[in-house]
Design a protein around this motif. Sequence first.
Motif, short mmCIF file in Angstrom:
data_model
loop_
_atom_site.label_atom_id
_atom_site.label_comp_id
_atom_site.label_asym_id
_atom_site.label_seq_id
_atom_site.Cartn_x
_atom_site.Cartn_y
_atom_site.Cartn_z
N GLY A 191 -2.99 8.76 5.64
CA GLY A 191 -2.77 7.58 6.46
C GLY A 191 -3.25 7.71 7.89
O GLY A 191 -2.97 6.84 8.72
N MET A 222 1.04 5.06 0.30
CA MET A 222 0.07 6.02 0.84
C MET A 222 0.80 7.14 1.57
O MET A 222 1.65 6.89 2.42
CB MET A 222 -0.89 5.32 1.80
N GLY A 223 0.47 8.38 1.23
CA GLY A 223 1.03 9.52 1.92
C GLY A 223 2.55 9.58 1.87
O GLY A 223 3.18 10.01 2.85
N LYS A 230 0.94 -2.60 -6.64
CA LYS A 230 0.35 -1.29 -6.87
C LYS A 230 1.36 -0.44 -7.62
O LYS A 230 2.57 -0.56 -7.42
CB LYS A 230 -0.01 -0.59 -5.56
N GLY A 275 -8.32 9.36 -2.44
CA GLY A 275 -7.30 8.92 -1.50
C GLY A 275 -7.84 8.29 -0.24
O GLY A 275 -7.06 7.75 0.57
N THR A 276 -9.15 8.31 -0.02
CA THR A 276 -9.73 7.64 1.15
C THR A 276 -9.46 6.15 1.09
O THR A 276 -9.64 5.51 0.04
CB THR A 276 -11.26 7.87 1.20
N VAL A 277 -9.03 5.59 2.22
CA VAL A 277 -8.68 4.17 2.30
C VAL A 277 -9.65 3.47 3.23
O VAL A 277 -9.91 3.93 4.35
CB VAL A 277 -7.24 3.98 2.81
N HIS A 296 2.73 3.40 -8.27
CA HIS A 296 2.77 4.75 -7.70
C HIS A 296 3.40 5.69 -8.75
O HIS A 296 4.59 5.58 -9.04
CB HIS A 296 3.58 4.78 -6.42
N LEU A 336 0.85 -1.19 0.00
CA LEU A 336 0.00 0.00 0.00
C LEU A 336 0.89 1.24 0.00
O LEU A 336 1.46 1.59 1.03
CB LEU A 336 -0.91 0.01 1.24
N TRP A 353 -1.41 2.19 13.59
CA TRP A 353 -2.28 3.24 13.06
C TRP A 353 -2.78 4.15 14.18
O TRP A 353 -2.91 5.36 14.00
CB TRP A 353 -3.45 2.62 12.30
N VAL A 400 -8.71 1.87 -2.12
CA VAL A 400 -8.36 3.29 -2.16
C VAL A 400 -9.25 3.98 -3.18
O VAL A 400 -9.20 3.69 -4.37
CB VAL A 400 -6.87 3.48 -2.52
N ALA A 460 -6.16 10.19 3.09
CA ALA A 460 -5.09 10.01 2.11
C ALA A 460 -3.71 10.09 2.73
O ALA A 460 -2.74 9.58 2.17
CB ALA A 460 -5.23 11.04 0.99
#
Length: 487
Positions: free
Chosen positions: A218, A149-150, A483, A197-199, A485, A147, A178, A193, A216
């Motif tokens: 994290g 992210m950010g 993924k 950007g919402t996960v 990027h 993943l 988290w 995602v 987005a």
Amino acid sequence: MLQRRHWLAAVLAAGYAPELLAQGFASSAPELLPLLGLDGEGLDAADTVIEGRLPAGLRGRYFRNGPGLMQRAGQRYRHWFDGDGLVQSWTLADGRASHRARFVQTEKFRAEQQAGRFLLPAFGTAIRAERPVRGPDSVNVANTSVLPMGGRLYALWEGGSAHELDPVTLETRGLKVWSEDLRGMPFSAHPKVEPDGTVWNFGSANGRLVVYQLNAAGAVVRHALLDVRAPAMLHDFAVSQRFLVFLLAPITMDMAAVRNGTAMLDAMHWTGEQPTRVLVVDKADFSRTRVLEMPACNVFHFGNAWDDGRKLRVDYVQSVALPELNLALNQVMRGERSNRDGSTPRVLEIDLQAGRLSVAARDESVEFPVVDPRFVARRHRHVWYPMATDIGDRWGFNGLMRLDIETGARERFSFGAGTVVEEHVLVPKPGSSREGEGWLVGMGYDIARRRSFLSVFDALRLANGPLARAWLPYAVPYGFHGKFHPA
């Protein structure tokens, strides 16, 4: 608290050792080279041989994860799911491609690398624990997905915490927490995602689900624990505009068998006379749930979902029942071809007002469905898959397919019997907005050359064949998920 913690306690009490399988594995056979695994060291190719031409607009890093270490000291894992996580990074820019692969430095990996032998139990292989097992992260192999992210990169495994990696060097930074109240809770390997950007993600916790919403950057926005009688194995889910959708297969766990020396995966039972429960969770209020029923089915991977408030559509791949699947994967780890029936595409339509379900089925042998990332949780019509085409005596998937789920039309490309094709992801063309306008990027293995490669297709013109392939000077173990990027 976690069901896996009960398994770990039983494993410690049982005290058993792995089968000696490495001795019978024909590691010199070219078709088996990716299944042999690596010895714990990384791989580097600063430059690769390009066949064709890489698109000028294709710039960024393609990350992949999968089991990379399969055996130690003459002992070989019985199941593909057990191997230690190997994260790969392809850097694409200016028509060139470089490759890097590093093992995730989990607690388990570091200890076993130093000892030179297996020390801890695995999901599908019975091993006596020679180190303290304090929870799922003591045996976390971080081998399933990634993943980005950010500005950060995470290696994921459905049974425990994410591991943070440096996105450039792939150096392991450590376990990701988290939030303090979520420390040690499972963070599944299939987060969804959305375009903003919402996960969304989940974890299975002793018959309950923990569900997450992250922004987005994290940061955790919301989370909840739902008591839904979750099955012993729950791998993936789908997200629509308004809902989270889970297919809860009838899979139970025989803990007595585990205590008597059976591996966790072998102790799972498929109760096909029971239904698969369709759990629909309101994204705006996690406490609002609905459960419907459908005939028993086993599902590992979803493509996407969308709803209009009245109807909810979900596309997925229906696998074979769990016992047959595990038998096939055990055969693969022994270097044997499996003739088990393949997994096939499905589209589930739910009439939310009437509470009725209908399923449209197809017969192509596919897996690892992906959609255009700009259409996650939106109405979509295209799904891409690796596909098995009937050309000679093949190993695994040897082609790709694009399916239009609105019309049923399909487009295919086959590499032939001598190539094994892995998951490919959709990379949108910069500045484009049309669904599927971009490139399909993924890996494969050429048996005759004993080399792995990266292939790039025009995602809407698969039948034309690859635009380019970047050839590595070595073979890489088969992976699970990746993924892209963009740079």
